[in-house]
Design a protein around this motif. Sequence first.
Motif, mmCIF file in Angstrom:
data_model
loop_
_atom_site.group_PDB
_atom_site.id
_atom_site.type_symbol
_atom_site.label_atom_id
_atom_site.label_comp_id
_atom_site.label_asym_id
_atom_site.label_seq_id
_atom_site.Cartn_x
_atom_site.Cartn_y
_atom_site.Cartn_z
ATOM 1 N N ALA A 99 0.844 -1.199 0.000
ATOM 2 C CA ALA A 99 0.000 0.000 0.000
ATOM 3 C C ALA A 99 0.876 1.245 0.000
ATOM 4 N N LEU A 100 0.387 2.298 -0.653
ATOM 5 C CA LEU A 100 1.118 3.563 -0.632
ATOM 6 C C LEU A 100 1.094 4.177 0.757
ATOM 7 N N SER A 101 -0.036 4.024 1.439
ATOM 8 C CA SER A 101 -0.167 4.522 2.806
ATOM 9 C C SER A 101 -1.263 3.731 3.506
ATOM 10 N N ILE A 102 -1.282 3.767 4.816
ATOM 11 C CA ILE A 102 -2.308 3.079 5.587
ATOM 12 C C ILE A 102 -2.763 3.980 6.726
ATOM 13 N N ASP A 103 -3.981 3.753 7.190
ATOM 14 C CA ASP A 103 -4.502 4.470 8.351
ATOM 15 C C ASP A 103 -4.236 3.630 9.591
ATOM 16 N N PRO A 104 -3.448 4.118 10.524
ATOM 17 C CA PRO A 104 -3.132 3.337 11.729
ATOM 18 C C PRO A 104 -4.389 2.942 12.496
ATOM 19 N N HIS A 105 -4.340 1.777 13.110
ATOM 20 C CA HIS A 105 -5.447 1.290 13.918
ATOM 21 C C HIS A 105 -5.162 1.622 15.384
#
Length: 452
Positions: free
Chosen positions: A361-367
């Motif tokens: 992925a280019l970026s991810i949203d932290p959990h």
Amino acid sequence: MVLLTIIQAGGFQEEILLVFMEAFLMRPKRKSTHVDATPEPEPALQGGEESTEIKLAMLSSLHPLIEQETLLDVLLAHDGCVSQASDSLKSFRLGTKKSAVIGSQQSLKRYAKPATTDDASGSTPKKKTKPRRGSTLHLYDPEDVAEQTPCTIVHNFLPAELADDLLEELLDEAESFEQITFKLFENIVASPHTSCLFLESYDKIQEQKADYYYNGGMLTDVRHLTPTLAQVKPIVQEAVNEQIQSRIKTRYPGGKKLKHQPSKPWVPNAAFVNCYDGAQQNVGWHSDHLTYLGPRAVIGSISLGVAREFRVRKILPRDAATKRPDDADGEGQMSIHLPHNSLLVMHAEMQEEWKHCISPALSIDPHPIAGNKRINITYRDYRPEMHPSLTPRCHCKVPCVLRVVQRKKENHGKYFWMCYTSAIPEKEGCSFFQWAQFDEDGIPIRRKATTT
């Protein structure tokens, strides 16, 4: 640039803009010379088709109050036709309540115009959306996933507290997960993520370490099911069996199971847990091995933590005369969004007819609990009739791997056993080959082994 300047000026009435855009899209197109092996939406022209960015700019000028994500959904629902998408958006109502599922969306069908009926009964034929070669169709809604792919998805699958408990438990376990090493094209490589197998009993663990092979080698780290994994297992079993029966009734010809698909209920007795740490950890295009699962295997997969994209593509068989390097992506690919606490069921047609992957992925949203990590649990039914003691062995004394003919039209869909040592570091495979035979329920029809 002229078109974009006019659109941004916003000086034309809607009707005039539509006429202009249709004339613009109908003009002779220049052929694209851009070639990109990465199957992502591309701004360059492809096959005489205007880029998605230009079409979105057109729709945005006509419907400035609607979000870009919604405009893209509507455009996909109308096969990239700007004028049809705009007609549909005229009736779009703002302020509708969104789903509580993070990353979910309404079905693509809500944007499409009602199709005309073709018979007296008033029924409307269903039509699948096929992404063009080199493109990706993104799916979020469970109805779209079930219609377009060999999968079904259940959002908010577990009670929230139970999902969080399972995630925290497996994050602790994942601290000591290892990469699996195997041989690929004469090179020793490691999996781009870490994993571990969990089983129900000590006896099964010892048996697994002694008899079962994965990617040409035996697993050394096999663990007992954690308390929460064991608690979740019957919940997964019930849900997956419900999805299997629903799939048979609503998606398969005549409401009957597929040939070689087991008639018995699906009973998971093993759980492979994978950990993807960060946006770049992934797993490439593959079909899961059928060696211990048998034909028409079903897998129940739970996603926890960071949301990632699960991509699938149809395997297109071909003959030698028409073999081309781009045939593998002849219909493009589909991306299923997997949010935290979702269950994905890979149905009986998945492993034989499709490939899947988790792309970087280019970026991810932290959990909030997992940070940048995603935990994936694949519950599997290791069938007793597929035990290594019952499957063919070659002269290498290694249990053979079960495969199916996917690429070639000749013998397409037939199963076969072959030597597995070609995947074992420091070993060479032999020429063992044997066609595999199964009855209607996927139970092996035993025969004497032969070599070539």
